[in-house]
Design an enzyme around this catalytic site. Structure first.
Site, PDB file in Angstrom:
ATOM      1  N   GLU A   1       0.837  -1.203   0.000  1.00  0.00           N
ATOM      2  CA  GLU A   1       0.000   0.000   0.000  1.00  0.00           C
ATOM      3  C   GLU A   1       0.874   1.256   0.000  1.00  0.00           C
ATOM      4  O   GLU A   1       0.633   2.206  -0.743  1.00  0.00           O
ATOM      5  CB  GLU A   1      -0.903  -0.030   1.241  1.00  0.00           C
ATOM      6  CG  GLU A   1      -2.104   0.875   1.155  1.00  0.00           C
ATOM      7  CD  GLU A   1      -2.976   0.761   2.405  1.00  0.00           C
ATOM      8  OE1 GLU A   1      -2.714  -0.101   3.274  1.00  0.00           O
ATOM      9  OE2 GLU A   1      -3.931   1.545   2.507  1.00  0.00           O
TER      10      GLU A   1
ATOM     11  N   GLY B   1      -8.711   5.186   6.937  1.00  0.00           N
ATOM     12  CA  GLY B   1      -9.557   5.080   8.112  1.00  0.00           C
ATOM     13  C   GLY B   1      -8.930   4.151   9.142  1.00  0.00           C
ATOM     14  O   GLY B   1      -9.052   4.359  10.352  1.00  0.00           O
ATOM     15  N   ALA B   2      -8.239   3.095   8.674  1.00  0.00           N
ATOM     16  CA  ALA B   2      -7.710   2.103   9.607  1.00  0.00           C
ATOM     17  C   ALA B   2      -6.191   2.035   9.659  1.00  0.00           C
ATOM     18  O   ALA B   2      -5.630   1.547  10.631  1.00  0.00           O
ATOM     19  CB  ALA B   2      -8.283   0.717   9.266  1.00  0.00           C
TER      20      ALA B   2
ATOM     21  N   THR C   1      -2.186   3.999   8.300  1.00  0.00           N
ATOM     22  CA  THR C   1      -1.522   5.148   7.683  1.00  0.00           C
ATOM     23  C   THR C   1      -0.153   4.701   7.208  1.00  0.00           C
ATOM     24  O   THR C   1       0.481   3.849   7.839  1.00  0.00           O
ATOM     25  CB  THR C   1      -1.451   6.349   8.657  1.00  0.00           C
ATOM     26  OG1 THR C   1      -0.986   7.496   7.940  1.00  0.00           O
ATOM     27  CG2 THR C   1      -0.521   6.111   9.839  1.00  0.00           C
ATOM     28  N   GLN C   2       0.298   5.247   6.070  1.00  0.00           N
ATOM     29  CA  GLN C   2       1.566   4.848   5.483  1.00  0.00           C
ATOM     30  C   GLN C   2       2.497   6.047   5.294  1.00  0.00           C
ATOM     31  O   GLN C   2       2.028   7.139   4.977  1.00  0.00           O
ATOM     32  CB  GLN C   2       1.374   4.204   4.097  1.00  0.00           C
ATOM     33  CG  GLN C   2       0.759   2.836   4.090  1.00  0.00           C
ATOM     34  CD  GLN C   2      -0.722   2.838   4.458  1.00  0.00           C
ATOM     35  OE1 GLN C   2      -1.149   2.228   5.426  1.00  0.00           O
ATOM     36  NE2 GLN C   2      -1.518   3.565   3.709  1.00  0.00           N
TER      37      GLN C   2
HETATM   38  N1  LIG Z   1     -14.591  13.943   2.545  1.00  0.00           N
HETATM   39  C1  LIG Z   1     -14.147  13.043   3.412  1.00  0.00           C
HETATM   40  C2  LIG Z   1     -13.947  11.714   3.010  1.00  0.00           C
HETATM   41  C3  LIG Z   1     -13.473  10.805   3.957  1.00  0.00           C
HETATM   42  N2  LIG Z   1     -13.243  11.196   5.209  1.00  0.00           N
HETATM   43  C4  LIG Z   1     -12.712  10.253   6.211  1.00  0.00           C
HETATM   44  O1  LIG Z   1     -11.374  10.028   5.914  1.00  0.00           O
HETATM   45  C5  LIG Z   1     -10.975   8.759   6.416  1.00  0.00           C
HETATM   46  C6  LIG Z   1     -10.116   8.044   5.450  1.00  0.00           C
HETATM   47  O2  LIG Z   1     -10.802   7.831   4.285  1.00  0.00           O
HETATM   48  P1  LIG Z   1     -10.125   6.924   3.171  1.00  0.00           P
HETATM   49  O3  LIG Z   1      -8.785   7.437   2.827  1.00  0.00           O
HETATM   50  O4  LIG Z   1     -11.091   6.767   2.086  1.00  0.00           O
HETATM   51  O5  LIG Z   1      -9.922   5.557   4.018  1.00  0.00           O
HETATM   52  P2  LIG Z   1     -10.044   4.051   3.552  1.00  0.00           P
HETATM   53  O6  LIG Z   1      -9.338   3.886   2.271  1.00  0.00           O
HETATM   54  O7  LIG Z   1     -11.470   3.631   3.575  1.00  0.00           O
HETATM   55  O8  LIG Z   1      -9.274   3.283   4.738  1.00  0.00           O
HETATM   56  P3  LIG Z   1      -7.938   2.400   4.728  1.00  0.00           P
HETATM   57  O9  LIG Z   1      -7.028   2.998   3.708  1.00  0.00           O
HETATM   58  O10 LIG Z   1      -7.375   2.525   6.107  1.00  0.00           O
HETATM   59  O11 LIG Z   1      -8.351   1.015   4.407  1.00  0.00           O
HETATM   60  C7  LIG Z   1     -12.248   8.047   6.802  1.00  0.00           C
HETATM   61  O12 LIG Z   1     -12.293   8.063   8.203  1.00  0.00           O
HETATM   62  C8  LIG Z   1     -13.345   8.875   6.233  1.00  0.00           C
HETATM   63  O13 LIG Z   1     -14.456   8.861   7.073  1.00  0.00           O
HETATM   64  C9  LIG Z   1     -13.427  12.509   5.586  1.00  0.00           C
HETATM   65  O14 LIG Z   1     -13.173  12.860   6.741  1.00  0.00           O
HETATM   66  N3  LIG Z   1     -13.881  13.421   4.680  1.00  0.00           N
HETATM   67 CA   LIG Z   2      -7.102   3.862   1.675  1.00  0.00          CA
END
Ligand SMILES: Nc1ccn([C@@H]2O[C@H](COP(=O)(O)OP(=O)(O)OP(=O)(O)O)[C@@H](O)[C@H]2O)c(=O)n1
Ligand SMILES: [Ca+2]
Length: 501
Positions: free
Chosen positions: A164, A205-206, A208-209
């Site tokens: 990732e 969301g879960a 960070t890199q």
């Molecule tokens: N306009 C936005 C879109 C998303 N988020 C938040 O940003 C975080 C990260 O979103 P994203 O990068 O899409 O995370 P994922 O890819 O779903 O998670 P991961 O990469 O950890 O699997 C989430 O908590 C989401 O609720 C936000 O605050 N505002």
């Molecule tokens: Ca992601």
């Protein structure tokens, strides 16, 4: 007319004809063929949601850098696929609408040859830790749906945190054109020595890199080291993915810590706005691998959170998530994880961008100084919830209620976790898109799996088609002019000769 003059005249006429023929051939023969477009699909199955991306590129330029671009993004309705752990058979069908959209974007004659990949990230890594069979069922449900689509299914899997990080780094440097320059640009760049790469900061969301080229040659921690040979150049890249340090899981970790000291079922939380209230269920809370080590028997089943809107207290609270006590290496970020000295510019995307962009701190024109960023987040956190809610009615309440926490968390992660300072803060560029493509790991993943980034620099002609034709025309014109001039010089026509009246 003398015979030499006649010969010269014929020669002049013939060379003019030859030049015209040359130009005509150059223009027609080298006219670019009609574009043959190829497509590729990648589904980013993140912890909070799934996005489907459609990319396109000209078939004949497959190995050039910067030619692949995003032409479509479709946000899947509902939660991320890991959210279907209690109804795994519904994970696949949730993707149907976006697959339909991809069918409409890509010409039907090309559906069969278009590769489709699904990569799942930290949400599925966590589900696999919590309930492996549920994770397998979710993956097989999405695989069934993807196989039923008319595209060329290439796999659905959980990618590692290392992948990732690495693919995010490849994506942004591919889009920024840091890998390869051709022709004159290459010469210019080598003179200015600006062919450096940018580091990549991804906040999900879960997880960070953090990924960047590091000059530290001796690798103290091999699992953080990657080697790439791209377009004839070697890169030594540092990467680390922190599971449970994405913004949603960081909040869960923070709450789990708060729960250790609560005396009643209500909690005053400095990271939420004054007047904001939220209830959380304790029963599921500690099942999560990010909080399970803090499991505690509590005399209540629900926790009532009430916002306090105090940035300083919130920062102090969050800071506890970064354990700086033990470092078995020459330098560490936190939790005993190796981090070499920060180097170069960084592109910060996904939630880094969403949050900073919402707070008007992404500084697209020029980076906003760290002290201004801090002041802005501090005053945003101090605003009452009712006021914030009224002002931003079209923003999802889940996002809106967490921007104060997220802003404080981002500053804590970058300042306390990675130790960015007032000075190198300015080297972080918050970016959502580069050109038409979203910054993220998906493009790099596809480029790698379709072998579109060659290890060696492909042999390309030093001039582009346009420059080649231009140069041909210019040389031909010079040639004709020289011939004409020579002819005029040695055989002045009578009308130009002196004394002829
Ligand atoms: N306009 C936005 C879109 C998303 N988020 C938040 O940003 C975080 C990260 O979103 P994203 O990068 O899409 O995370 P994922 O890819 O779903 O998670 P991961 O990469 O950890 O699997 C989430 O908590 C989401 O609720 C936000 O605050 N505002
Ligand atoms: Ca992601």
């Amino acid at each position: 007319m003398s015979s030499t003059r006649k010969i010269l005249l014929i020669l002049g006429f013939l060379s003019t004809l030859a030049v015209i023929a040359l130009i005509a051939v150059a223009v027609t023969q080298n006219k670019p063929l009609p574009k043959n477009i190829k497509y590729g699909i990648v589904l980013d199955a993140g912890s909070s949601h799934t996005n489907l991306y459609v990319y396109e590129w000209p078939a004949e330029k497959e190995n050039d850098t910067g030619v692949v671009k995003q032409v479509e993004v479709c946000k899947v309705e509902g939660p991320g696929i890991s959210g279907y752990s209690h109804a795994t058979e519904k994970a696949g069908p949730s993707l149907a609408q976006c697959l339909q959209q991809a069918k409409e974007v890509i010409p039907s004659t090309q559906h069969k040859e278009t590769p489709v990949y699904l990569g799942a990230t930290a949400g599925m890594r966590l589900l696999r830790l919590e309930n492996e069979s549920a994770a397998d069922e979710v993956l097989s449900s999405v695989e069934t749906t993807l196989r039923l689509a008319p595209f060329n299914f290439q796999g659905a899997r959980i990618i590692t945190g290392q992948e990732e990080g690495a693919y995010g780094w490849i994506t942004i440097n591919y889009l920024l054109g840091s890998f390869k320059q051709s022709g004159w640009k290459k010469l210019l760049h080598s003179l200015k020595s600006t062919s450096e790469t940018s580091g990549a900061l991804d906040l999900g969301g879960a997880s960070t890199q953090i990924t960047f080229v590091s000059k530290e040659l001796s690798s103290e921690s091999p699992e953080n080291q990657l080697y790439f040979r791209l377009y004839g150049k070697d890169y030594q890249v540092y990467t680390h993915s922190f599971l449970c340090y994405g913004k949603d899981q960081a909040l869960q970790q923070k709450l789990a810590r708060d729960l250790q000291t609560v005396e009643s079922s209500s909690l005053l939380d400095p990271c939420f706005h004054r007047g904001y209230q939220r209830t959380i269920n304790i029963s599921d809370f500690f099942k999560n691998p990010c909080t399970s080590d803090k499991k505690k028997q509590l005399p209540f089943s629900q926790l009532y959170i009430e916002g306090e809107g105090d940035y300083q207290k919130c920062r102090e609270n969050i800071q506890k998530l970064f354990d700086k006590t033990n470092c078995p290496y020459s330098s560490c970020s936190f939790n005993g994880i190796y981090l070499p000295p920060l180097q170069g510019d960084f592109g910060a995307f996904s939630a880094f961008y969403f949050v900073m962009n919402f707070l008007n701190l992404a500084g697209e024109a020029s980076p906003v100084p760290l002290n201004k960023v801090t002041r802005t987040i501090e005053s945003f956190c101090a605003r009452p919830w009712q006021e914030v809610k009224t002002m931003y009615q079209n923003i999802k309440e889940k996002y809106l209620s967490e921007y104060c926490f997220s802003g404080a968390y981002i500053l804590s992660l970058l300042e306390n976790g990675y130790e960015f300072t007032e000075d190198n803060w300015q080297r972080i560029h918050f970016l959502g898109k580069i050109g038409s493509s979203d910054a993220g790991w998906t493009l790099g993943y596809m480029l790698n799996l379709t072998n579109m980034i060659p290890a060696e620099e492909p042999a390309v002609p030093p001039l582009s088609h346009g420059s080649y034709v231009g140069l041909m025309v210019l040389c031909s014109l010079v040639l004709v002019s020289v011939l004409l001039f020579a002819w005029l010089l040695f055989h002045k026509p009578k009308c130009l000769q002196k004394g002829v009246v």
